[in-house]
Write an enzyme that holds these catalytic residues in place. Structure first.
Site, PDB file in Angstrom:
ATOM      1  N   GLU A 154      26.526  81.759  43.197  1.00  0.00           N
ATOM      2  CA  GLU A 154      25.989  81.415  41.878  1.00  0.00           C
ATOM      3  C   GLU A 154      27.130  81.066  40.910  1.00  0.00           C
ATOM      4  O   GLU A 154      27.017  80.136  40.110  1.00  0.00           O
ATOM      5  CB  GLU A 154      25.138  82.594  41.359  1.00  0.00           C
ATOM      6  CG  GLU A 154      24.675  82.506  39.917  1.00  0.00           C
ATOM      7  CD  GLU A 154      23.786  81.307  39.603  1.00  0.00           C
ATOM      8  OE1 GLU A 154      23.435  80.544  40.505  1.00  0.00           O
ATOM      9  OE2 GLU A 154      23.468  81.132  38.410  1.00  0.00           O
ATOM     10  N   ASN A 214       5.331  60.920  35.077  1.00  0.00           N
ATOM     11  CA  ASN A 214       6.283  61.857  35.689  1.00  0.00           C
ATOM     12  C   ASN A 214       5.954  61.918  37.167  1.00  0.00           C
ATOM     13  O   ASN A 214       4.774  61.958  37.519  1.00  0.00           O
ATOM     14  CB  ASN A 214       6.108  63.282  35.154  1.00  0.00           C
ATOM     15  CG  ASN A 214       6.495  63.411  33.726  1.00  0.00           C
ATOM     16  OD1 ASN A 214       6.944  62.461  33.113  1.00  0.00           O
ATOM     17  ND2 ASN A 214       6.297  64.613  33.191  1.00  0.00           N
ATOM     18  N   GLY A 215       6.965  62.005  38.005  1.00  0.00           N
ATOM     19  CA  GLY A 215       6.698  62.126  39.438  1.00  0.00           C
ATOM     20  C   GLY A 215       7.284  60.942  40.182  1.00  0.00           C
ATOM     21  O   GLY A 215       8.082  60.173  39.642  1.00  0.00           O
ATOM     22  N   TRP A 219      13.942  60.922  33.260  1.00  0.00           N
ATOM     23  CA  TRP A 219      15.090  61.329  34.071  1.00  0.00           C
ATOM     24  C   TRP A 219      15.060  60.413  35.287  1.00  0.00           C
ATOM     25  O   TRP A 219      14.162  60.490  36.120  1.00  0.00           O
ATOM     26  CB  TRP A 219      14.942  62.792  34.462  1.00  0.00           C
ATOM     27  CG  TRP A 219      16.122  63.366  35.175  1.00  0.00           C
ATOM     28  CD1 TRP A 219      17.295  63.792  34.624  1.00  0.00           C
ATOM     29  CD2 TRP A 219      16.228  63.595  36.583  1.00  0.00           C
ATOM     30  NE1 TRP A 219      18.126  64.262  35.600  1.00  0.00           N
ATOM     31  CE2 TRP A 219      17.502  64.165  36.813  1.00  0.00           C
ATOM     32  CE3 TRP A 219      15.388  63.396  37.665  1.00  0.00           C
ATOM     33  CZ2 TRP A 219      17.949  64.519  38.077  1.00  0.00           C
ATOM     34  CZ3 TRP A 219      15.834  63.747  38.930  1.00  0.00           C
ATOM     35  CH2 TRP A 219      17.103  64.299  39.127  1.00  0.00           C
ATOM     36  N   HIS A 263      38.303  81.572  58.937  1.00  0.00           N
ATOM     37  CA  HIS A 263      37.613  80.688  59.885  1.00  0.00           C
ATOM     38  C   HIS A 263      37.585  79.253  59.379  1.00  0.00           C
ATOM     39  O   HIS A 263      36.805  78.444  59.879  1.00  0.00           O
ATOM     40  CB  HIS A 263      36.196  81.208  60.151  1.00  0.00           C
ATOM     41  CG  HIS A 263      36.193  82.581  60.744  1.00  0.00           C
ATOM     42  ND1 HIS A 263      36.617  82.833  62.024  1.00  0.00           N
ATOM     43  CD2 HIS A 263      35.867  83.792  60.213  1.00  0.00           C
ATOM     44  CE1 HIS A 263      36.541  84.138  62.275  1.00  0.00           C
ATOM     45  NE2 HIS A 263      36.089  84.742  61.183  1.00  0.00           N
ATOM     46  N   LYS A 280      27.451  77.508  38.991  1.00  0.00           N
ATOM     47  CA  LYS A 280      27.553  77.395  37.527  1.00  0.00           C
ATOM     48  C   LYS A 280      28.757  76.535  37.154  1.00  0.00           C
ATOM     49  O   LYS A 280      28.666  75.659  36.312  1.00  0.00           O
ATOM     50  CB  LYS A 280      27.711  78.779  36.865  1.00  0.00           C
ATOM     51  CG  LYS A 280      26.499  79.654  36.790  1.00  0.00           C
ATOM     52  CD  LYS A 280      25.456  79.240  35.798  1.00  0.00           C
ATOM     53  CE  LYS A 280      24.432  78.344  36.425  1.00  0.00           C
ATOM     54  NZ  LYS A 280      23.288  78.954  37.034  1.00  0.00           N
ATOM     55  N   GLU A 314      28.240  72.759  38.079  1.00  0.00           N
ATOM     56  CA  GLU A 314      27.209  71.976  37.385  1.00  0.00           C
ATOM     57  C   GLU A 314      27.538  71.696  35.923  1.00  0.00           C
ATOM     58  O   GLU A 314      27.111  70.674  35.404  1.00  0.00           O
ATOM     59  CB  GLU A 314      25.819  72.584  37.550  1.00  0.00           C
ATOM     60  CG  GLU A 314      25.555  73.860  36.816  1.00  0.00           C
ATOM     61  CD  GLU A 314      24.164  74.412  37.092  1.00  0.00           C
ATOM     62  OE1 GLU A 314      23.207  73.641  37.195  1.00  0.00           O
ATOM     63  OE2 GLU A 314      24.036  75.649  37.186  1.00  0.00           O
ATOM     64  N   CYS A 347      11.487  64.452  33.555  1.00  0.00           N
ATOM     65  CA  CYS A 347      10.624  63.670  32.670  1.00  0.00           C
ATOM     66  C   CYS A 347       9.646  64.547  31.900  1.00  0.00           C
ATOM     67  O   CYS A 347       9.181  65.570  32.394  1.00  0.00           O
ATOM     68  CB  CYS A 347       9.812  62.675  33.472  1.00  0.00           C
ATOM     69  SG  CYS A 347      10.785  61.605  34.515  1.00  0.00           S
ATOM     70  N   ARG A 382      14.508  69.811  28.957  1.00  0.00           N
ATOM     71  CA  ARG A 382      14.278  69.576  30.379  1.00  0.00           C
ATOM     72  C   ARG A 382      15.305  68.618  30.975  1.00  0.00           C
ATOM     73  O   ARG A 382      15.412  68.500  32.188  1.00  0.00           O
ATOM     74  CB  ARG A 382      12.883  68.984  30.592  1.00  0.00           C
ATOM     75  CG  ARG A 382      11.773  69.913  30.151  1.00  0.00           C
ATOM     76  CD  ARG A 382      10.482  69.163  29.937  1.00  0.00           C
ATOM     77  NE  ARG A 382       9.866  68.765  31.172  1.00  0.00           N
ATOM     78  CZ  ARG A 382       8.807  69.344  31.714  1.00  0.00           C
ATOM     79  NH1 ARG A 382       8.239  70.364  31.112  1.00  0.00           N
ATOM     80  NH2 ARG A 382       8.289  68.917  32.828  1.00  0.00           N
ATOM     81  N   LYS A 430      16.310  70.126  33.607  1.00  0.00           N
ATOM     82  CA  LYS A 430      15.952  71.545  33.558  1.00  0.00           C
ATOM     83  C   LYS A 430      14.830  71.872  34.527  1.00  0.00           C
ATOM     84  O   LYS A 430      14.896  72.825  35.266  1.00  0.00           O
ATOM     85  CB  LYS A 430      15.546  71.909  32.123  1.00  0.00           C
ATOM     86  CG  LYS A 430      15.195  73.373  31.940  1.00  0.00           C
ATOM     87  CD  LYS A 430      16.419  74.244  32.086  1.00  0.00           C
ATOM     88  CE  LYS A 430      16.103  75.717  32.144  1.00  0.00           C
ATOM     89  NZ  LYS A 430      17.219  76.474  32.731  1.00  0.00           N
TER      90      LYS A 430
HETATM   91  C1  F6R Z   1      21.061  75.909  38.144  1.00  0.00           C
HETATM   92  C2  F6R Z   1      19.635  75.728  37.935  1.00  0.00           C
HETATM   93  C3  F6R Z   1      18.833  75.175  39.064  1.00  0.00           C
HETATM   94  C4  F6R Z   1      17.460  75.873  39.122  1.00  0.00           C
HETATM   95  C5  F6R Z   1      16.599  75.202  40.198  1.00  0.00           C
HETATM   96  C6  F6R Z   1      15.252  75.898  40.362  1.00  0.00           C
HETATM   97  O1  F6R Z   1      21.674  76.462  37.015  1.00  0.00           O
HETATM   98  O2  F6R Z   1      19.113  75.997  36.881  1.00  0.00           O
HETATM   99  O3  F6R Z   1      19.513  75.295  40.269  1.00  0.00           O
HETATM  100  O4  F6R Z   1      17.646  77.221  39.403  1.00  0.00           O
HETATM  101  O5  F6R Z   1      16.377  73.864  39.853  1.00  0.00           O
HETATM  102  O6  F6R Z   1      14.523  75.890  39.172  1.00  0.00           O
HETATM  103  P1  F6R Z   1      13.351  76.918  38.931  1.00  0.00           P
HETATM  104  O7  F6R Z   1      13.922  78.280  38.890  1.00  0.00           O
HETATM  105  O8  F6R Z   1      12.727  76.507  37.621  1.00  0.00           O
HETATM  106  O9  F6R Z   1      12.388  76.759  40.076  1.00  0.00           O
END
Ligand code: F6R
Length: 632
Positions: free
Chosen positions: A505, A117-118, A81, A528, A509, A512, A2, A27, A627
């Site tokens: 990672e 927000n929250g 969001w 295993h 990627k 997501e 949000c 975001r 984001k």
């Molecule tokens: C994945 C991604 C998220 C962030 C996570 C932490 O591509 O972007 O997994 O890494 O939400 O966010 P930050 O780094 O802003 O604390």
């Protein structure tokens, strides 16, 4: 996640609200809306609060606002969001309170408009109380209770009403509120979610926003509100009270000049922000390391002036707290910190750490890693660690003005620049660069780094931008792989040692942004359990640097081939792993030593990106994700 924008001015602020929402789009959101005090009422449209809401993009909201001629000199706006209640117009903010039903018939004009927000944890209890007092609810959100609560406390002074209302809230909030009877006033409050105040032209107009970027081009004069603050915005004046409700002086909440990177939103020649950000990594790493002439503790000195060298002398272990991609950078750093600096290191998923009983050690350096510096779980975990008596804290963070930086004793600011794509890329590699420097600084303070070693490591770091450029040149080969992956529904990622977090990672990627189910394992774990999944329809991506575990890894690859699995291997040039039936190899540069994870993650980012493009997903705004995750 949000986003909030609010404004009090003499001019029509609708374009500023809409532009602010557009700047917050990165975001992630699923609906949006705004409410204003009608500036020039006419016969067709009575004075008072007017609202527009949409489950489409902000551009659609703008069209709606123009069609309906919504204008006003004070207003609030929001990108939502969804947490409580589906993404639907009736759940989109701003929420109105029309007062209790006893006050008049339906169809009355709104009395209170509110954005939030929250998450309000006691919303069900408050909802029941308000319903008993005659308030009707139009949404499933937790937010609507705050609007009715403010209305129930209103007695001619919006500030007093908001102050009374937030006293009843449990949970996290940043809010902005309008009342129909006070046309030149917006009241805001924050506890657990970010909110900033912008001081506009000649101090005559004022703004609220979730971050300074929303106000880029409007004002660069920013006041960072702190936990528990309430702010009253009026024409030509504002004031702030702290959590003890005493008015604060300008010195307690100073106005800062902030560069909000307004130009960062240009896509240039790229199709998506994610692609742009992948290709920006050589520059981002160069910027992050700019000015690093030597490994000195001063690189980590705190914004409040705390000297890192003193702290480094007082710690025996490291506790890393982070989420998602930032967590994986922490997992990579654990290998460096234990191997090079010889310092015991624990890495914890922030959302778990904050709720488990752990054994605190005051001689711990707590390292919070975050791109945004506002991630609710990481902030809460940091505060939890501080509450347990671990006062030595450091953040590796991409936003110098964020709560994480303000709340940590020491800081290293990565200079990735604004990251707009929801999937983190350049933030990850710049975090790794910062964490490697931290490793060297701790190694040095513990007498484990010779001058020659320091010089060799620094030289390798300085060469990273060139090395990364060479890896990016592999894009055409990766597009070939992506065409195959786009037809798959599952994928396995393997790595060993320092490169196991890189496999994690890579899998994150891919899942997501392409929505392909992907899992990562340390290659030695295959037999295993996960080997049972391997057949011709399960591509197995393998990160294969020429390190001490190479021969072990080669045996693991044989285990996959023997079960008909098809391998996609990112092999360093000196590994002697070649393409053959069922084995597709992309040749990386020669092994890059300890910094190799920074190189190996790039092809995995590109693989996820091109696979998602081939599947036609919304790469920069993947479904269900945001984001900046400012709620728990
Ligand atoms: C994945 C991604 C998220 C962030 C996570 C932490 O591509 O972007 O997994 O890494 O939400 O966010 P930050 O780094 O802003 O604390």
């Amino acid at each position: 996640m949000c986003g909030i924008v609010g404004a009090v001015s003499r001019r029509n602020i609708v374009p500023i609200l809409v532009q602010g929402l557009q700047r917050l789009e990165y975001r992630g959101y699923d609906s949006c809306g705004l409410a204003v005090h009608a500036a020039s009422p006419d016969a067709a449209r009575p004075a008072g609060l007017q609202r527009a809401r949409s489950t489409a993009r902000v551009a659609e909201l703008l069209a709606q606002v123009q069609t309906e001629h919504i204008e006003g000199a004070s207003g609030i706006a929001h990108t939502r969001w969804a947490t409580h209640g589906a993404p639907a117009v009736h759940n989109a903010h701003p929420h109105f309170s029309y007062g209790p039903l006893a006050d008049g018939a339906d169809g009355r004009p709104g009395r209170v408009a509110l954005v939030h927000n929250g998450i309000i944890e006691n919303h069900e209890e408050l909802r029941a109380q308000l319903q008993a007092r005659g308030y009707a609810f139009a949404s499933q959100t937790d937010t609507e209770v705050i609007a009715h609560l403010v209305d129930s406390h209103y007695d001619g002074d919006l500030f007093q009403a908001v102050q009374a209302a937030v006293g009843a809230l449990r949970g996290a909030y940043a809010i902005a509120v309008l009342h129909k009877d006070e046309p030149h006033r917006v009241v805001g409050a924050r506890a657990g979610s970010p909110l900033i105040l912008g001081v506009g032209q000649d101090g005559a107009e004022h703004f609220l926003a979730s971050d300074a970027m929303a106000l880029a081009g409007v004002t660069d004069q920013i006041v960072y509100l702190e936990e528990g603050d309430l702010v009253d915005l009026q024409l030509g004046r504002y004031w702030i009270v702290g959590k003890d409700r005493a008015p604060l002086t300008p010195a307690q909440r100073p106005v800062r000049t902030v560069q909000a990177f307004s130009g960062a939103a240009e896509l240039g020649p790229y199709r998506h922000y994610m692609q742009k950000e992948i290709f920006e990594q050589p520059r981002a790493i160069a910027d992050t390391l700019e000015g690093v002439q030597a490994v000195v503790p001063e690189l980590f000195d705190g914004p409040g002036g705390t000297a890192a060298w003193r702290v480094f002398k007082e710690i025996d272990r490291v506790l890393i707290l982070a989420c998602g991609t930032s967590y994986y950078s922490g997992c990579t750093a654990k290998y460096w910190l234990e191997d090079i600096a010889g310092i015991p290191t624990q890495v914890e998923v922030a959302s778990e750490y904050r709720y488990r009983t752990s054994v605190p050690d005051p001689r711990t350096l707590v390292v919070a890693i975050s791109q945004s510096g506002e991630t609710a779980d990481t902030l809460a975990a940091l505060r939890h660690a501080q509450g347990l008596g671990m006062r030595h804290t450091l953040t590796i963070c991409n936003v110098a003005t964020s709560a994480m930086v303000r709340e940590c004793e020491l800081a290293y600011i990565t200079r990735a620049g604004v990251e707009i794509g929801v999937a983190s890329t350049k933030a990850f590699t710049t975090q790794l660069a910062g964490l490697f420097l931290l490793t060297l600084a701790l190694a040095q303070s513990r007498g484990r780094l010779t001058e020659d070693e320091e010089a060799a490591h620094l030289q390798a770091m300085r060469h990273l931008p060139v090395a990364l450029q060479a890896v990016l040149a592999l894009e055409p080969q990766i597009i070939g792989w992506a065409e195959v992956f786009a037809r798959m529904e599952n994928a396995l990622f393997l790595g060993r040692g320092l490169h196991y977090p890189i496999a994690l990672e890579g899998a994150l990627k891919l899942k997501e942004i392409s929505y392909i189910h992907a899992e990562a394992y340390p290659a030695g774990e295959l037999k295993h359990g996960p080997l049972a999944l391997v057949d011709a329809s399960m591509p197995v991506v393998t990160v294969a640097p020429n390190d001490a575990l190479l021969e072990k890894l080669k045996s693991n690859l044989q285990e996959v081939r023997a079960r008909g699995g098809v391998l996609y291997v990112l092999a360093d040039a000196d590994t002697r792993i070649d393409s053959s039936e069922g084995i597709h190899v992309i040749r990386m540069p020669e092994h890059y030593g300890a910094l190799s994870p920074i190189l190996h993650v790039l092809p995995l980012q590109l693989l996820a990106y091109h696979t998602a493009c081939a599947r036609g997903t919304d790469v920069d705004k993947p479904r269900n994700l945001a984001k900046s995750v400012t709620v728990e």
